[in-house]
Design a protein around this motif. Structure first.
Motif, PDB file in Angstrom:
ATOM      1  N   VAL A  39       8.578 -79.094  45.394  1.00 27.72           N
ATOM      2  CA  VAL A  39       9.266 -80.380  45.542  1.00 27.72           C
ATOM      3  C   VAL A  39      10.097 -80.660  44.296  1.00 27.72           C
ATOM      4  N   GLY A  40       9.552 -80.367  43.116  1.00 28.13           N
ATOM      5  CA  GLY A  40      10.248 -80.664  41.865  1.00 28.13           C
ATOM      6  C   GLY A  40      11.243 -79.583  41.476  1.00 28.13           C
ATOM      7  N   GLY A  41      11.275 -78.463  42.208  1.00 30.81           N
ATOM      8  CA  GLY A  41      12.197 -77.390  41.876  1.00 30.81           C
ATOM      9  C   GLY A  41      11.828 -76.667  40.601  1.00 30.81           C
ATOM     10  N   LYS A  42      10.558 -76.542  40.320  1.00 31.09           N
ATOM     11  CA  LYS A  42      10.086 -75.858  39.117  1.00 31.09           C
ATOM     12  C   LYS A  42       9.382 -74.561  39.531  1.00 31.09           C
ATOM     13  N   PRO A  43      10.059 -73.416  39.431  1.00 30.60           N
ATOM     14  CA  PRO A  43       9.462 -72.156  39.855  1.00 30.60           C
ATOM     15  C   PRO A  43       8.252 -71.757  39.013  1.00 30.60           C
ATOM     16  N   GLY A  44       8.223 -72.116  37.744  1.00 30.84           N
ATOM     17  CA  GLY A  44       7.061 -71.796  36.892  1.00 30.84           C
ATOM     18  C   GLY A  44       5.802 -72.481  37.407  1.00 30.84           C
ATOM     19  N   ARG A  45       5.982 -73.736  37.794  1.00 25.40           N
ATOM     20  CA  ARG A  45       4.846 -74.508  38.323  1.00 25.40           C
ATOM     21  C   ARG A  45       4.397 -73.913  39.658  1.00 25.40           C
ATOM     22  N   LEU A  58     -12.207 -75.638  44.737  1.00 26.84           N
ATOM     23  CA  LEU A  58     -11.426 -76.669  44.042  1.00 26.84           C
ATOM     24  C   LEU A  58     -10.194 -76.073  43.352  1.00 26.84           C
ATOM     25  N   ARG A  59     -10.348 -74.892  42.747  1.00 22.50           N
ATOM     26  CA  ARG A  59      -9.214 -74.253  42.076  1.00 22.50           C
ATOM     27  C   ARG A  59      -8.134 -73.865  43.085  1.00 22.50           C
ATOM     28  N   HIS A  60      -8.565 -73.362  44.245  1.00 24.75           N
ATOM     29  CA  HIS A  60      -7.622 -73.005  45.306  1.00 24.75           C
ATOM     30  C   HIS A  60      -6.845 -74.249  45.764  1.00 24.75           C
ATOM     31  N   LEU A  61      -7.563 -75.337  45.970  1.00 22.15           N
ATOM     32  CA  LEU A  61      -6.936 -76.587  46.391  1.00 22.15           C
ATOM     33  C   LEU A  61      -5.962 -77.100  45.325  1.00 22.15           C
ATOM     34  N   GLY A  62      -6.372 -77.039  44.053  1.00 25.86           N
ATOM     35  CA  GLY A  62      -5.493 -77.449  42.956  1.00 25.86           C
ATOM     36  C   GLY A  62      -4.245 -76.573  42.897  1.00 25.86           C
ATOM     37  N   GLY A  63      -4.396 -75.295  43.160  1.00 23.76           N
ATOM     38  CA  GLY A  63      -3.256 -74.387  43.177  1.00 23.76           C
ATOM     39  C   GLY A  63      -2.280 -74.732  44.280  1.00 23.76           C
ATOM     40  N   ARG A  64      -2.789 -75.117  45.406  1.00 22.60           N
ATOM     41  CA  ARG A  64      -1.897 -75.524  46.512  1.00 22.60           C
ATOM     42  C   ARG A  64      -1.101 -76.770  46.131  1.00 22.60           C
ATOM     43  N   VAL A  65      -1.787 -77.705  45.453  1.00 22.06           N
ATOM     44  CA  VAL A  65      -1.107 -78.925  45.011  1.00 22.06           C
ATOM     45  C   VAL A  65      -0.015 -78.560  44.001  1.00 22.06           C
ATOM     46  N   LYS A  66      -0.326 -77.682  43.019  1.00 20.29           N
ATOM     47  CA  LYS A  66       0.670 -77.272  42.026  1.00 20.29           C
ATOM     48  C   LYS A  66       1.858 -76.575  42.691  1.00 20.29           C
TER      49      LYS A  66
END
Length: 134
Positions: free
Chosen positions: A24-30, A10-18
């Protein structure tokens, strides 16, 4: 499947989403957080896999130990059975030998003359066969 296995996935999947949302949002920190969560999730997932593998090996080892114990008990029981059978056969053959020797002794006692002649003939034959040849 264990807790680490599930949480890591689940954490791996959440990381892929982030990571995707950060791209997409252009946020390198995210994106960085997403990549970190992906790596951490993959590591936790691998740890869960390793735990499962160790548990399976342990269970297999316990099974082998129990099977070994069972086989040892079977073999030792069979050994005891064979020893008992050998002891009984030994007693049977001893009893038969005693019976036959007593029977032969009784016949020899009844026929003393014949027994004496037979013993003398055997002694003469052995002496004749054992004599030195010239």
């Amino acid at each position: 499947m264990n807790k680490d296995h599930l949480e890591g996935g689940l954490r791996h999947l959440g990381g892929r989403v982030k990571t995707a949302a950060g791209a997409v949002g252009g946020k390198p920190g995210r994106q960085f957080e997403g990549a970190y969560d992906q790596a951490a999730g993959a590591a936790q997932y691998a740890y869960g896999e390793a735990r499962d593998a160790v548990r399976d090996l342990r269970d297999g080892g316990e099974h082998l130990v129990e099977e070994g114990r069972t086989r040892f008990r079977d073999v030792s029981a069979r050994g005891r059975d064979l020893a008992d059978e050998a002891f009984e056969r030994g007693q049977h053959y001893r009893d038969r030998a005693v019976h036959h020797s007593r029977s032969i002794a009784a016949r020899a006692d009844e026929n003393r003359g014949t027994t004496l002649a037979l013993v003398a003939a055997v002694a003469f034959a052995v002496g004749w066969l054992a004599r030195p040849t010239r």
